[in-house]
Design a protein around this motif. Structure first.
Motif, PDB file in Angstrom:
ATOM      1  N   ASP A 155       8.907  -2.091   5.420  1.00  0.00           N
ATOM      2  CA  ASP A 155       7.482  -2.267   5.152  1.00  0.00           C
ATOM      3  C   ASP A 155       7.199  -3.665   4.611  1.00  0.00           C
ATOM      4  N   ARG A 185       7.080  -6.023   7.450  1.00  0.00           N
ATOM      5  CA  ARG A 185       5.807  -5.919   8.174  1.00  0.00           C
ATOM      6  C   ARG A 185       4.685  -6.622   7.417  1.00  0.00           C
ATOM      7  N   SER A 196       4.178   0.630  -1.934  1.00  0.00           N
ATOM      8  CA  SER A 196       4.064   1.871  -1.159  1.00  0.00           C
ATOM      9  C   SER A 196       2.763   2.597  -1.461  1.00  0.00           C
ATOM     10  N   ARG A 239      -4.389  -3.623   2.216  1.00  0.00           N
ATOM     11  CA  ARG A 239      -4.871  -2.741   3.298  1.00  0.00           C
ATOM     12  C   ARG A 239      -6.141  -3.300   3.915  1.00  0.00           C
ATOM     13  N   THR A 292      -0.424  -1.237   5.455  1.00  0.00           N
ATOM     14  CA  THR A 292      -0.209  -0.010   4.702  1.00  0.00           C
ATOM     15  C   THR A 292       1.245   0.388   4.893  1.00  0.00           C
ATOM     16  N   ALA A 293       1.931   0.689   3.810  1.00  0.00           N
ATOM     17  CA  ALA A 293       3.328   1.089   3.911  1.00  0.00           C
ATOM     18  C   ALA A 293       3.452   2.366   4.731  1.00  0.00           C
ATOM     19  N   SER A 294       4.513   2.449   5.513  1.00  0.00           N
ATOM     20  CA  SER A 294       4.707   3.616   6.381  1.00  0.00           C
ATOM     21  C   SER A 294       5.825   4.532   5.900  1.00  0.00           C
ATOM     22  N   ILE A 295       6.638   4.070   4.945  1.00  0.00           N
ATOM     23  CA  ILE A 295       7.789   4.844   4.472  1.00  0.00           C
ATOM     24  C   ILE A 295       7.556   5.225   3.015  1.00  0.00           C
ATOM     25  N   THR A 296       7.498   6.504   2.725  1.00  0.00           N
ATOM     26  CA  THR A 296       7.263   6.955   1.358  1.00  0.00           C
ATOM     27  C   THR A 296       8.553   6.816   0.541  1.00  0.00           C
TER      28      THR A 296
END
Length: 350
Positions: free
Chosen positions: A253, A256, A280, A325, A331-335
């Motif tokens: 993330d 990105r 995150s 955002r 926006t982070a995609s991995i929690t």
């Protein structure tokens, strides 16, 4: 698009180079391969395609900037500063290195800059008192820490404070040598943007983790240290009471976000410097980080909460993801729950 990427062989740099190339960007890779992050073995055999160069001497290799559209500057001395003896390392690699890169960019007419900053520029996070609203507590005293009182009291009533999300308008309050150097980097970028002129973005990374993270060194992240303990069959050691809250963001993330900023800065007005949290958006307590890594490794060891502390550590820092955002489309995609469990068995750097 052509990007010069410093710190290209590092933990975040390698992920960023991969993401840039995936997006069709030509990458000019530069790294000094500092032993603190890479070890002597890596430095004696640099990765293919990486120029082994010192950012502090950027004037000597400024020709690499020819034809470059954006510089993404990740090279830095990392960590909170193990001792005060580390001060010259931070001032040299972070302050002087950044200033030298910016001066070389000015000389070669490169006007777009993205750099790695850090959550540490905030010092303590944002706090609120039920009765007195937003409060800015000072540094925690040794006496309170030794007594096992870790939470910040309200400066007005001495009552409890609750943490809240920190946005980029928060005042900067560096409390370590590393933090001071990151604030300086942001100030250099802002001054360069006005004087050169150019446009700059500083990305305030929160706790970054993921594949390729360095193993257990004084400069490693806490997630890597927890994992190393588990691999030795030992319970992860957690300082204070484990209730300190942070934001953990996966390296993919972060990569990105770096690439989003590299494209966004092309359209920014000259003279502009903007900072963004890279996080995150899902706060997690440090003891829960240790539990998540242990669960991912399939090891049923509860963290060992010691009550130990480091003077200068902050209690809570939890970021607002809103500006990144809204303005970068990031926006982070991995929690953390997903990523920390995967991290337990991911390959690390020796």
């Amino acid at each position: 698009m052509r990007v010069l990427l410093t710190g290209a062989a590092g933990f975040i740099g390698k992920a960023t180079a991969t993401e840039l190339r995936r997006r069709g960007v030509e990458v000019v890779a530069v790294d000094l391969l500092l032993p603190h992050a890479h070890g002597e073995a890596t430095r004696s055999a640099p990765p293919d395609g990486v120029h082994l160069l010192d950012t502090r001497e950027a004037g000597r290799w400024a020709h690499l900037l020819d034809g470059v559209d954006v510089v993404v500057h990740l090279a830095a001395m990392l960590g909170a500063g193990v001792t005060a003896a580390d001060l010259p390392l931070y001032a040299g690699h972070n302050d002087l290195g950044t200033a030298a890169v910016l001066a070389a960019m000015h000389e070669r007419g490169v006007g777009r800059f993205v750099q790695a900053s850090s959550m540490v520029v905030y010092g303590e996070g944002r706090y609120t008192c039920v009765e007195h609203g937003d409060q800015a507590p000072g540094p925690r005293t040794r006496e309170r820490l030794e007594a096992g009182v870790f939470d910040n009291p309200c400066p007005v009533c001495d009552g409890p404070l609750s943490w809240a999300l920190v946005d980029e308008s928060a005042p900067l309050d560096p409390r370590s040598s590393y933090a001071a150097s990151k604030v300086a980097q942001e100030h250099y970028a802002a001054a360069w943007a006005r004087q050169s002129p150019g446009s700059a973005i500083s990305l305030r990374y929160h706790n970054v983790y993921g594949p390729g993270m360095p193993r257990d060194t004084p400069y490693s992240g806490v997630a890597a240290m927890f994992r190393s303990s588990l691999e030795r069959g030992e319970a992860p050691v957690v300082f204070e009471d484990g209730g300190q809250v942070r934001d953990f963001v996966h390296v993919e993330d972060v990569a990105r976000a770096n690439v989003a900023a590299a494209f966004a800065v092309l359209d920014r007005s000259e003279g502009e410097h903007v900072a963004y949290n890279v996080c995150s958006g899902e706060p997690i307590g440090i003891a829960d980080v240790a539990r998540a890594v242990a669960a991912g490794a399939g090891i049923g060891l509860e963290p060992r909460v010691t009550g130990q502390f480091r003077v200068g550590d902050v209690r809570h820092v939890v970021a607002s993801p809103r500006r990144a955002r809204d303005e970068l489309g990031f926006t982070a995609s991995i929690t953390p729950a997903e990523g920390l469990a995967q991290f337990a068995t991911a390959p690390l750097r020796p």
